[in-house]
Write a protein that holds these residues in place. Sequence first.
Motif, PDB file in Angstrom:
ATOM      1  N   ALA A  75      41.318  34.778  39.131  1.00  0.00           N
ATOM      2  CA  ALA A  75      41.733  33.583  38.400  1.00  0.00           C
ATOM      3  C   ALA A  75      40.551  32.698  37.998  1.00  0.00           C
ATOM      4  CB  ALA A  75      42.714  32.782  39.243  1.00  0.00           C
ATOM      5  N   ILE A  76      39.376  32.993  38.521  1.00  0.00           N
ATOM      6  CA  ILE A  76      38.196  32.186  38.238  1.00  0.00           C
ATOM      7  C   ILE A  76      37.457  32.783  37.043  1.00  0.00           C
ATOM      8  CG2 ILE A  76      35.949  31.446  39.146  1.00  0.00           C
ATOM      9  CD1 ILE A  76      37.206  31.514  41.937  1.00  0.00           C
ATOM     10  N   GLU A  77      37.112  31.925  36.098  1.00  0.00           N
ATOM     11  CA  GLU A  77      36.417  32.406  34.902  1.00  0.00           C
ATOM     12  C   GLU A  77      34.984  32.837  35.197  1.00  0.00           C
ATOM     13  OE1 GLU A  77      36.726  29.735  31.612  1.00  0.00           O
ATOM     14  OE2 GLU A  77      38.894  29.532  31.861  1.00  0.00           O
ATOM     15  N   ASP A  78      34.358  32.234  36.190  1.00  0.00           N
ATOM     16  CA  ASP A  78      32.979  32.559  36.541  1.00  0.00           C
ATOM     17  C   ASP A  78      32.981  33.761  37.491  1.00  0.00           C
ATOM     18  OD1 ASP A  78      30.394  32.707  37.613  1.00  0.00           O
ATOM     19  OD2 ASP A  78      30.124  30.529  37.567  1.00  0.00           O
ATOM     20  N   LYS A  79      32.605  34.931  36.959  1.00  0.00           N
ATOM     21  CA  LYS A  79      32.650  36.175  37.739  1.00  0.00           C
ATOM     22  C   LYS A  79      31.781  36.090  38.995  1.00  0.00           C
ATOM     23  CE  LYS A  79      31.960  41.183  37.307  1.00  0.00           C
ATOM     24  NZ  LYS A  79      31.907  41.337  38.704  1.00  0.00           N
ATOM     25  N   ASP A  80      30.634  35.418  38.904  1.00  0.00           N
ATOM     26  CA  ASP A  80      29.749  35.303  40.068  1.00  0.00           C
ATOM     27  C   ASP A  80      30.421  34.549  41.209  1.00  0.00           C
ATOM     28  OD1 ASP A  80      27.737  36.714  38.789  1.00  0.00           O
ATOM     29  OD2 ASP A  80      26.711  34.911  38.078  1.00  0.00           O
ATOM     30  N   VAL A  81      31.132  33.477  40.884  1.00  0.00           N
ATOM     31  CA  VAL A  81      31.836  32.705  41.908  1.00  0.00           C
ATOM     32  C   VAL A  81      32.949  33.550  42.519  1.00  0.00           C
ATOM     33  CG1 VAL A  81      33.300  30.687  42.326  1.00  0.00           C
ATOM     34  CG2 VAL A  81      31.269  30.474  40.886  1.00  0.00           C
ATOM     35  N   GLY A  82      33.686  34.263  41.683  1.00  0.00           N
ATOM     36  CA  GLY A  82      34.749  35.138  42.177  1.00  0.00           C
ATOM     37  C   GLY A  82      34.210  36.231  43.083  1.00  0.00           C
ATOM     38  N   ASP A  83      33.116  36.844  42.661  1.00  0.00           N
ATOM     39  CA  ASP A  83      32.505  37.894  43.482  1.00  0.00           C
ATOM     40  C   ASP A  83      32.030  37.340  44.820  1.00  0.00           C
ATOM     41  OD1 ASP A  83      32.974  39.703  41.446  1.00  0.00           O
ATOM     42  OD2 ASP A  83      30.890  39.744  40.748  1.00  0.00           O
ATOM     43  N   LYS A  84      31.529  36.095  44.816  1.00  0.00           N
ATOM     44  CA  LYS A  84      31.065  35.477  46.064  1.00  0.00           C
ATOM     45  C   LYS A  84      32.227  35.245  47.019  1.00  0.00           C
ATOM     46  CE  LYS A  84      28.277  31.765  48.004  1.00  0.00           C
ATOM     47  NZ  LYS A  84      28.665  32.164  49.311  1.00  0.00           N
ATOM     48  N   LEU A  85      33.389  34.837  46.503  1.00  0.00           N
ATOM     49  CA  LEU A  85      34.564  34.663  47.362  1.00  0.00           C
ATOM     50  C   LEU A  85      34.890  35.953  48.107  1.00  0.00           C
ATOM     51  CD1 LEU A  85      37.077  32.687  45.129  1.00  0.00           C
ATOM     52  CD2 LEU A  85      36.077  31.922  47.270  1.00  0.00           C
ATOM     53  N   VAL A  86      34.921  37.051  47.377  1.00  0.00           N
ATOM     54  CA  VAL A  86      35.248  38.343  47.985  1.00  0.00           C
ATOM     55  C   VAL A  86      34.149  38.763  48.967  1.00  0.00           C
ATOM     56  CG1 VAL A  86      35.710  40.784  47.507  1.00  0.00           C
ATOM     57  CG2 VAL A  86      36.676  39.017  46.025  1.00  0.00           C
ATOM     58  N   ALA A  87      32.896  38.549  48.596  1.00  0.00           N
ATOM     59  CA  ALA A  87      31.776  38.904  49.481  1.00  0.00           C
ATOM     60  C   ALA A  87      31.791  38.068  50.760  1.00  0.00           C
ATOM     61  CB  ALA A  87      30.452  38.730  48.747  1.00  0.00           C
ATOM     62  N   LEU A 102      43.558  37.915  54.000  1.00  0.00           N
ATOM     63  CA  LEU A 102      42.537  37.005  53.495  1.00  0.00           C
ATOM     64  C   LEU A 102      41.750  37.627  52.346  1.00  0.00           C
ATOM     65  CD1 LEU A 102      41.136  35.497  56.822  1.00  0.00           C
ATOM     66  CD2 LEU A 102      42.703  34.413  55.199  1.00  0.00           C
ATOM     67  N   THR A 103      41.450  38.913  52.457  1.00  0.00           N
ATOM     68  CA  THR A 103      40.716  39.600  51.396  1.00  0.00           C
ATOM     69  C   THR A 103      41.556  39.692  50.130  1.00  0.00           C
ATOM     70  OG1 THR A 103      39.442  40.851  53.021  1.00  0.00           O
ATOM     71  CG2 THR A 103      39.501  41.730  50.786  1.00  0.00           C
ATOM     72  N   ALA A 104      42.847  39.979  50.280  1.00  0.00           N
ATOM     73  CA  ALA A 104      43.736  40.026  49.114  1.00  0.00           C
ATOM     74  C   ALA A 104      43.811  38.658  48.440  1.00  0.00           C
ATOM     75  CB  ALA A 104      45.129  40.498  49.534  1.00  0.00           C
ATOM     76  N   GLU A 105      43.907  37.589  49.232  1.00  0.00           N
ATOM     77  CA  GLU A 105      43.926  36.236  48.678  1.00  0.00           C
ATOM     78  C   GLU A 105      42.621  35.933  47.950  1.00  0.00           C
ATOM     79  OE1 GLU A 105      44.840  33.415  51.777  1.00  0.00           O
ATOM     80  OE2 GLU A 105      46.711  34.447  52.272  1.00  0.00           O
ATOM     81  N   ALA A 106      41.498  36.349  48.519  1.00  0.00           N
ATOM     82  CA  ALA A 106      40.196  36.113  47.883  1.00  0.00           C
ATOM     83  C   ALA A 106      40.106  36.858  46.561  1.00  0.00           C
ATOM     84  CB  ALA A 106      39.063  36.535  48.819  1.00  0.00           C
ATOM     85  N   ARG A 107      40.613  38.094  46.518  1.00  0.00           N
ATOM     86  CA  ARG A 107      40.589  38.863  45.266  1.00  0.00           C
ATOM     87  C   ARG A 107      41.455  38.200  44.191  1.00  0.00           C
ATOM     88  NH1 ARG A 107      40.595  43.999  48.626  1.00  0.00           N
ATOM     89  NH2 ARG A 107      38.409  44.596  48.562  1.00  0.00           N
ATOM     90  N   GLU A 108      42.628  37.703  44.594  1.00  0.00           N
ATOM     91  CA  GLU A 108      43.503  37.006  43.639  1.00  0.00           C
ATOM     92  C   GLU A 108      42.827  35.751  43.110  1.00  0.00           C
ATOM     93  OE1 GLU A 108      47.402  36.202  45.217  1.00  0.00           O
ATOM     94  OE2 GLU A 108      47.607  38.260  45.946  1.00  0.00           O
TER      95      GLU A 108
END
Length: 130
Positions: free
Chosen positions: A107-119, A97-103
């Motif tokens: 792919a998301i242009e908004d770094k904050d949204v991407g970081d939130k997925l991983v968090a 799940l963490t690997a999928e979240a990182r991928e």
Amino acid sequence: MAGTLQFDLVSPERRLASVAATEVQIPGADGDLTAMEGHAPTITTLRPGILRAVGASGVKAFVVTGGFAEITAAGVSVLAERAVPLEEANAALFESLTAEAREAAAAIEDKDVGDKLVADMAALRAATGL
């Protein structure tokens, strides 16, 4: 004594639950909420978290990664992106799940949204103690 409502949980892989519950604890995207008989009609998106259904047979807990919940006065229907009974969750699942979240984050242009997925995935893993 509290009344019951119908709780149904499905994911693309399978139906995970269809039981009578006295309350359903939902990890909503805008915050946690608890649905009980007579709840106002609501539709909410889910964030990664632990969904719990409390009933006469005890508590059934599920790890969910997202999806939607429809709440009515008589029931809760959850369509999860991915859901696993808590007792089936393990470290390998969370690594995946963490690997999928990182991928997805990459792919998301908004770094904050991407970081939130991983968090969110890290917080979910911590909540399960795995």
